[in-house]
Scaffold this motif. Sequence first.
Motif, mmCIF file in Angstrom:
data_model
loop_
_atom_site.group_PDB
_atom_site.id
_atom_site.type_symbol
_atom_site.label_atom_id
_atom_site.label_comp_id
_atom_site.label_asym_id
_atom_site.label_seq_id
_atom_site.Cartn_x
_atom_site.Cartn_y
_atom_site.Cartn_z
ATOM 1 N N ASP A 158 -45.541 -34.143 -4.153
ATOM 2 C CA ASP A 158 -46.897 -34.438 -4.610
ATOM 3 C C ASP A 158 -47.885 -34.368 -3.444
ATOM 4 O OD1 ASP A 158 -48.929 -35.179 -6.402
ATOM 5 O OD2 ASP A 158 -48.565 -37.325 -6.112
ATOM 6 N N ASP B 176 -52.992 -38.495 -1.996
ATOM 7 C CA ASP B 176 -51.697 -39.152 -2.261
ATOM 8 C C ASP B 176 -51.340 -40.143 -1.161
ATOM 9 O OD1 ASP B 176 -49.471 -39.340 -4.082
ATOM 10 O OD2 ASP B 176 -48.229 -38.307 -2.607
ATOM 11 N N HIS C 190 -53.140 -41.897 -6.497
ATOM 12 C CA HIS C 190 -52.694 -42.616 -7.693
ATOM 13 C C HIS C 190 -51.859 -43.855 -7.362
ATOM 14 C CE1 HIS C 190 -48.397 -40.886 -8.117
ATOM 15 N NE2 HIS C 190 -48.855 -40.512 -6.936
ATOM 16 N N HIS C 191 -51.814 -44.260 -6.084
ATOM 17 C CA HIS C 191 -51.075 -45.475 -5.733
ATOM 18 C C HIS C 191 -51.902 -46.709 -6.084
ATOM 19 C CE1 HIS C 191 -49.051 -42.512 -3.112
ATOM 20 N NE2 HIS C 191 -48.001 -43.287 -3.279
ATOM 21 N N THR D 6 -50.738 -37.401 -7.882
ATOM 22 C CA THR D 6 -52.052 -36.983 -7.399
ATOM 23 C C THR D 6 -52.353 -35.574 -7.913
ATOM 24 O OG1 THR D 6 -51.856 -38.414 -5.472
ATOM 25 C CG2 THR D 6 -53.426 -36.602 -5.310
ATOM 26 N N ASP E 149 -43.078 -35.736 -8.683
ATOM 27 C CA ASP E 149 -43.457 -37.156 -8.708
ATOM 28 C C ASP E 149 -43.075 -37.850 -10.018
ATOM 29 O OD1 ASP E 149 -44.375 -37.940 -6.225
ATOM 30 O OD2 ASP E 149 -46.245 -38.764 -7.011
#
Length: 326
Positions: A29, A86, A111-112, A131, A161
């Motif tokens: 990712d 990411d 996206h964390h 991401t 991912d």
Amino acid sequence: MNDSFESIATVLTEARTIALASHMRPDGDALGSTVALALHLRAAGKEVTAWNEDGVPAKFRYLPGCEIVTAPPGRPVAFDVVVSLDNASKKRLGTVVDALADGARWINIDHHVSNERYGHLNYIDPTAPATGQILYEYFRAVGAIITPAVAGNLFAAISTDTGSFQYRGTDGRTFRAAGDLVEAGVDVAGLSMEMYDRQPRRRLELLRHALNTAVFSCGGRLATFCLSLDDVARLGVIPEDNEGIIDHLRSVEGVIAAVFFEELEGGKVRVSARSKDMRVDVCRVCTAFGGGGHPLAAGARMPGPMDSAAQKFTAALSDEILKHTD
Ligand SMILES: [Mn+2]
């Protein structure tokens, strides 16, 4: 909370020099997102530089156009804009941070859930499974052309991912993006072969070692595995071989969480934790040790020695399991 795709597009349009960066020890990712955005920005006439502390590990050389990503130089370079992809916190960029001179505008796309929102502009979507999914939506929103090379990178980012479209967070939106990317020119069988069916033999030796030495605790709900520097030397493995080994422990019936402890040069211990039960949040446990990630997949770096780090982390995670499951 998030800046809009339009405002991100405006900042990128106004920039001349743009640096892209993603987390150290990159996964599919991190690199797929970096290469996809690099190709897009180059096509738009930007002067693009893409760095990762580890460059492009051999196992990711299948990403179309990946040679654009290199290891950073030892001295700072000035850019108009830096895009971090990411990557939950600036320190996870590693040596790339030292190569970026002050003064750039930072765009942070990730996206964390543990993202520290360190950008001047931030677009953080923890509901996105990768991401690469966010970037796909960005390209669609701004009307960008998705070439076969861009599509391949985004597809690889999303596929790797999501554990090949299996993990929680994989939903209709994910498959719609994947379907669209396939129509844009992804060779699904060929790319999947590169991603999943070309493991180096030494990785099998590592897996053999992991299966022989794994420890099950907490009534079979927790599986752990330690890899010492001696093991690494004996097996001849390199860091990129480690990814995914933990999934073999996680996949066992009854196991709720799996942890992989890896001894690093310099005395630190790298912890990778996975859960398959939303009630057991490995990100919470990793955050307590200075790390972060996602509820079902997280990591941390702890001071050594490995035995004591493993003991401390295992105790904390056992508490989490006992508290939230029956
Ligand atoms: Mn990711």
